[in-house]
Scaffold this motif. Structure first.
Motif, PDB file in Angstrom:
ATOM      1  N   ALA A 781       0.880  -1.170   0.000  1.00 29.43           N
ATOM      2  CA  ALA A 781       0.000   0.000   0.000  1.00 29.43           C
ATOM      3  C   ALA A 781       0.914   1.216   0.000  1.00 29.43           C
ATOM      4  N   GLU A 782       1.196   1.759  -1.167  1.00 29.41           N
ATOM      5  CA  GLU A 782       2.155   2.848  -1.310  1.00 29.41           C
ATOM      6  C   GLU A 782       1.550   4.004  -2.096  1.00 29.41           C
ATOM      7  N   LEU A 783       1.934   5.199  -1.725  1.00 23.58           N
ATOM      8  CA  LEU A 783       1.632   6.392  -2.514  1.00 23.58           C
ATOM      9  C   LEU A 783       2.941   6.828  -3.148  1.00 23.58           C
ATOM     10  N   ARG A 784       3.069   6.591  -4.446  1.00 24.96           N
ATOM     11  CA  ARG A 784       4.322   6.909  -5.137  1.00 24.96           C
ATOM     12  C   ARG A 784       4.396   8.378  -5.523  1.00 24.96           C
ATOM     13  N   GLY A 785       3.245   9.027  -5.634  1.00 21.54           N
ATOM     14  CA  GLY A 785       3.247  10.431  -6.000  1.00 21.54           C
ATOM     15  C   GLY A 785       1.844  10.996  -6.040  1.00 21.54           C
ATOM     16  N   ALA A 786       1.745  12.307  -5.783  1.00 27.97           N
ATOM     17  CA  ALA A 786       0.467  13.017  -5.876  1.00 27.97           C
ATOM     18  C   ALA A 786       0.771  14.453  -6.260  1.00 27.97           C
ATOM     19  N   ARG A 787      -0.030  15.022  -7.133  1.00 28.20           N
ATOM     20  CA  ARG A 787       0.199  16.398  -7.549  1.00 28.20           C
ATOM     21  C   ARG A 787      -1.103  17.017  -8.039  1.00 28.20           C
ATOM     22  N   LEU A 788      -1.089  18.349  -8.114  1.00 33.11           N
ATOM     23  CA  LEU A 788      -2.201  19.114  -8.660  1.00 33.11           C
ATOM     24  C   LEU A 788      -1.797  19.664 -10.022  1.00 33.11           C
ATOM     25  N   LEU A 789      -2.695  19.579 -10.980  1.00 30.14           N
ATOM     26  CA  LEU A 789      -2.445  20.068 -12.328  1.00 30.14           C
ATOM     27  C   LEU A 789      -3.572  21.009 -12.735  1.00 30.14           C
ATOM     28  N   THR A 790      -3.210  22.210 -13.162  1.00 25.53           N
ATOM     29  CA  THR A 790      -4.239  23.144 -13.626  1.00 25.53           C
ATOM     30  C   THR A 790      -4.719  22.754 -15.014  1.00 25.53           C
ATOM     31  N   VAL A 791      -5.971  23.015 -15.277  1.00 28.44           N
ATOM     32  CA  VAL A 791      -6.554  22.833 -16.605  1.00 28.44           C
ATOM     33  C   VAL A 791      -6.780  24.218 -17.183  1.00 28.44           C
ATOM     34  N   ARG A 792      -6.017  24.547 -18.223  1.00 26.32           N
ATOM     35  CA  ARG A 792      -6.072  25.874 -18.838  1.00 26.32           C
ATOM     36  C   ARG A 792      -6.817  25.806 -20.169  1.00 26.32           C
ATOM     37  N   ARG A 793      -7.421  26.919 -20.503  1.00 19.53           N
ATOM     38  CA  ARG A 793      -8.179  26.989 -21.752  1.00 19.53           C
ATOM     39  C   ARG A 793      -8.051  28.383 -22.349  1.00 19.53           C
ATOM     40  N   VAL A 794      -7.920  28.405 -23.672  1.00 18.78           N
ATOM     41  CA  VAL A 794      -7.889  29.678 -24.366  1.00 18.78           C
ATOM     42  C   VAL A 794      -8.875  29.608 -25.527  1.00 18.78           C
ATOM     43  N   ALA A 795      -9.588  30.704 -25.768  1.00 22.90           N
ATOM     44  CA  ALA A 795     -10.521  30.807 -26.887  1.00 22.90           C
ATOM     45  C   ALA A 795      -9.924  31.761 -27.912  1.00 22.90           C
ATOM     46  N   ILE A 796      -9.720  31.289 -29.136  1.00 17.65           N
ATOM     47  CA  ILE A 796      -9.069  32.075 -30.180  1.00 17.65           C
ATOM     48  C   ILE A 796     -10.107  32.497 -31.209  1.00 17.65           C
ATOM     49  N   ALA A 797     -10.310  33.793 -31.315  1.00 22.73           N
ATOM     50  CA  ALA A 797     -11.230  34.314 -32.328  1.00 22.73           C
ATOM     51  C   ALA A 797     -10.595  34.129 -33.700  1.00 22.73           C
ATOM     52  N   PRO A 798     -11.381  33.751 -34.708  1.00 22.77           N
ATOM     53  CA  PRO A 798     -10.794  33.491 -36.030  1.00 22.77           C
ATOM     54  C   PRO A 798     -10.500  34.737 -36.843  1.00 22.77           C
TER      55      PRO A 798
END
Length: 798
Positions: A781-798
């Motif tokens: 029963a091991e925890l080898r790693g844990a992290r937080l990752l942001t989810v980024r989004r960009v909207a590009i007008a054409p």
């Protein structure tokens, strides 16, 4: 952004063998005429919309507005996902090349107590269907009342199961089904095809092979009558056709499926090669799909073969987690099924599941998952329904999606022609799925046009390289032999090649490359996207001779002049370039969008969504006029317009503290209906190791924050206080949880518990991920790693 895959050792050895003069000519006769499709046998619903659009089916294929249609369908369960995600996720499914979304209506998700229906929030079927329509998707509603879907009692509420017989024409049961269907009918009223809505079909029951008084064909007929009574008049009525299913022929159409492994099996070892990786010429049923009841005779689907088209609904782009068998499939295990299924005659490619999810928790904290404790055949996680799906429970893009998209785009542009083609069997084909020596290939042809399908990949089994191979396809107008020189097909290869394909007026005799998509590039002419086959020189046989092309996503390579004097060119992609391809409708035009991140269109803008610190990047063809977004850099690279937004290296910190060591986990018992390993009882979790996961005091302003956990053990659970947020059976896959949906406060503390995995546990885990227990080690029963990752989004007008 792009690179070309180097030669592998297997390809190098194959090249040496070819140089030694190996030449194997594989032959197939496709001269027989295609039988004309028949109509009038199927009793379908209203086929015409208020705008005069039509949707119908003959004995071979679907017709949309009178033209053959070969759509792609994917399953997404609205009650297993936050309503706030539906709009974007449905658009992501559309961007992946899907035409139809299918969804179960789980009865026990909506009527936990008699007469108290819940159609609000995450249970709002009507809003889900409306959002699907806005995303450009058609909808198939899978009505049940028994669904399975790894749900408690197959979706039938406890209070029904406790009180009466189910899955038959018992009057008390059917009265309740009548009420359920009436509720569903009101939810989708005005959204049916005949009303101008997206609902084109409904499925009745699921995996139904029960026989006897009030069952069998009689029960399915009764369910269809109730659906019509509830106003569900739709073009398509379906039932699942595998595992000896019975239904009234002509009243409904069977749909089929297949999976690259069987997590519902009881074996703790690798399974023999599956039928899903072997072409089928005499049957539509692809082996065991895990029906909960056993058939006692031949199913209706086999006798219906010449009367109904070959539709798929449950080809697995992933697999569910089941306690006793935790298969982790590779992207190639999944994608290699596609040329096999399409090459075996499938004329609707349907996936289960295309989007993962999480089970809602029932009233009083009751789990709504399938489990042996409630008499189910399988034990599944209480909450998590990841399914290793192409889109994860929080919309994560999985690698398998990048392998599937090119086939979807191929069907979008070539499906109308392919749908009319019938399957042709080679002179030599494997005797059974366990035959790993005989080349696996098939052709679908109609007249002098054909597509050649090859698969040399079988899950967990090395295939011999097919050395010095060429194909000879006999057509009414003469034989076509391709390619011009023998090629080597390595272990793991799978592809589709065209024969006598009209590229907008340029006659292509054949191509040793896979067609993917078509783009009208205006002044630059018509561009056909092809994918190079790894290890094979891309060869195009044209009226004026052979052209050999090199993969290059930045340059158009002209084939000739087509209809109306327009240039016809090829954009030939290497495998790594193909994996980044999206074909999107943007600014009134179909465009190619290459990106490692997720790409789709919403509100008229190109949306890019990425995880972690990496930049958001895309390359577009044809170019956008004036792309604009905060921080956007625009450059040109050949025909590609590159769009770049800088990354954000500052990821939120997670403070991890071990809080309780593991105790000795109890022995894993065998039992239940399967007579195999059953999930430990709740008291066993007292032996779990625990960790405190402290969120930062300041959460980033991001679209979401993913908690990613890398643990080794038996079962992992994450809690906020005493509320379980998610759970996971260890299988070697990274576990990610989107935190935004839970409304957690900055600085909140989560708790991870990991039940130890015993060395003697009779559960299957793929060899690559099964822990290597040291001498004398009894559990882990091991925890080898844990992290937080942001989810980024960009909207590009054409």
């Amino acid at each position: 952004m792009f690179c070309i895959r180097p030669l592998t050792a297997a390809l190098l050895l194959g090249a040496l063998a070819s140089a030694a003069g190996a030449d194997t000519l594989l032959k197939l006769d496709a001269r027989a005429a295609v039988p004309a499709p028949t109509t009038g046998y199927l009793k379908l619903g209203t086929a015409t919309s208020p705008k005069g659009e039509t949707l119908a089916a003959n004995s071979q294929y679907l017709l949309k507005d009178g033209k053959p249609w070969l759509p792609v369908m994917g399953e997404y369960h609205f009650t297993r996902a936050p309503a706030s995600q539906w709009a974007d996720q449905l658009r992501l499914m559309k961007a992946a090349g899907l035409d139809v979304v299918a969804t179960y209506v789980f009865w026990n998700h909506h009527e936990e107590r008699p007469g108290a229906f819940n159609w609000r929030g995450n249970h709002d079927l009507r809003r889900f269907v409306q959002l699907a329509q806005a995303a450009g998707l058609k909808v198939v509603v899978r009505l049940g009342p028994w669904c399975h879907g790894e749900v408690r009692y197959g979706g039938i509420p406890d209070w029904v199961v406790d009180a009466m017989p189910t899955r038959g024409n018992d009057p008390e049961y059917m009265a309740l089904v009548d009420r359920l269907y009436g509720q569903i009918g009101r939810q989708i009223q005005g959204l049916l095809w005949k009303d101008g809505g997206p609902v084109i079909g409904v499925q009745l029951e699921n995996e139904y092979n029960l026989r006897g008084p009030g069952r069998g064909e009689e029960h399915i007929s009764a369910l269809k009558k109730l659906a019509l009574k509830a106003g569900m008049d739709v073009p398509l009525y379906t039932v699942t056709g595998w595992d000896g299913a019975v239904y009234p022929s002509g009243e409904v159409m069977p749909v089929f499926g297949g999976y690259p492994d069987e997590p519902w099996a009881t074996s703790t070892k690798e399974l023999p090669p599956k039928e899903t990786h072997a072409f089928r010429f005499n049957t539509r049923v692809s082996g065991d799909l895990g029906a909960q009841t056993k058939s006692h005779g031949a199913g209706t689907a086999e006798t219906d073969k010449d009367k109904v088209p070959f539709f798929g609904a449950e080809y697995g782009p992933g697999l569910p987690a089941m306690y006793r068998r935790r298969t982790l499939v590779s992207p190639d295990d999944i994608a290699a099924m596609l040329p096999v299924q399409i090459g075996s005659g499938v004329n609707l490619l349907g996936y289960y599941m295309f989007h993962g999810g999480r089970n809602p928790v029932g009233a009083g904290g009751t789990g709504l998952e399938e489990s042996s404790l409630s008499g189910g055949y399988n034990d599944t996680p209480r909450i998590n329904y990841d399914f290793q799906a192409p889109l994860g429970p929080d919309g994560q893009q999985r690698e398998v999606l990048t392998r599937l998209r090119p086939f979807h785009y191929f069907l979008r542009d070539h499906g109308a022609q392919l749908a009319t083609m019938t399957v042709r069997q080679p002179e030599r084909s494997p005797a059974d799925p366990a035959d790993l020596q005989t080349p696996r290939w098939a052709v679908r042809a109609n007249g002098d046009s054909a597509f050649l399908f090859v698969n040399n990949h079988v899950r967990q089994y090395a295939m011999p390289a097919q050395i010095g191979v060429r194909f000879e396809v006999q057509l009414p107008g003469g034989a076509v032999t391709l390619p011009s020189k023998p090629v080597d097909i390595p272990n793991g290869a799978y592809f589709v090649w065209p024969v006598n394909l009209d590229l907008d007026g340029v006659k292509l005799r054949y191509a040793a490359a896979q067609p993917v998509a078509r783009v009208d590039a205006g002044a630059q002419g018509i561009v056909h996207v092809f994918a190079a086959t790894a290890g094979v020189e891309a060869e195009f046989a044209l009226p004026d001779g052979l052209k050999t092309l090199k993969p290059d996503a930045t340059q158009l390579q002209r084939l000739g002049t087509g209809a109306n004097g327009r240039a016809v060119s090829v954009l030939l992609l290497a495998p790594e370039q193909l994996a980044q391809l999206n074909v999107l409708e943007l600014a009134g035009q179909r465009r190619l969008v290459f990106s490692e991140q997720q790409a789709w269109v919403a509100d008229g803008r190109l949306q890019l969504r990425g995880v972690g610190p990496q930049p958001l990047r895309a390359a577009v063809f044809p170019a956008l006029t004036k792309p604009a977004a905060a921080g956007l850099k625009v450059s040109q690279d050949g025909v590609l317009q590159r769009l770049d937004v800088a990354g954000d290296p500052a990821q939120p910190a997670l403070h991890i503290t071990a809080t309780r060591p593991a105790g000795m986990a109890p022995k894993v018992l065998k039992g239940g209906l399967a007579g195999a390993a059953v999930q430990p009882i709740p008291e066993a979790f007292a032996t779990a190791a625990t960790w405190s996961l402290q969120l930062p005091a300041q959460l980033p302003r991001a679209e979401d924050v993913l908690l990613e956990l890398d643990f080794v053990g038996d079962i992992g659970r994450v809690f906020a206080g005493t509320t379980m947020l998610d759970d996971w059976y260890y299988n070697g896959q990274r576990w990610q949880i989107g935190l935004k949906q839970f409304g957690l406060k900055p600085g909140a503390e989560l708790r991870l518990s990991v039940l130890p995995l015993r060395a003697d546990a009779p559960v299957y885990i793929d060899a690559a991920h099964r822990p290597a227990f040291a001498a004398g080690q009894t559990q882990v029963a091991e925890l080898r790693g844990a992290r937080l990752l942001t989810v980024r989004r960009v909207a590009i007008a054409p």
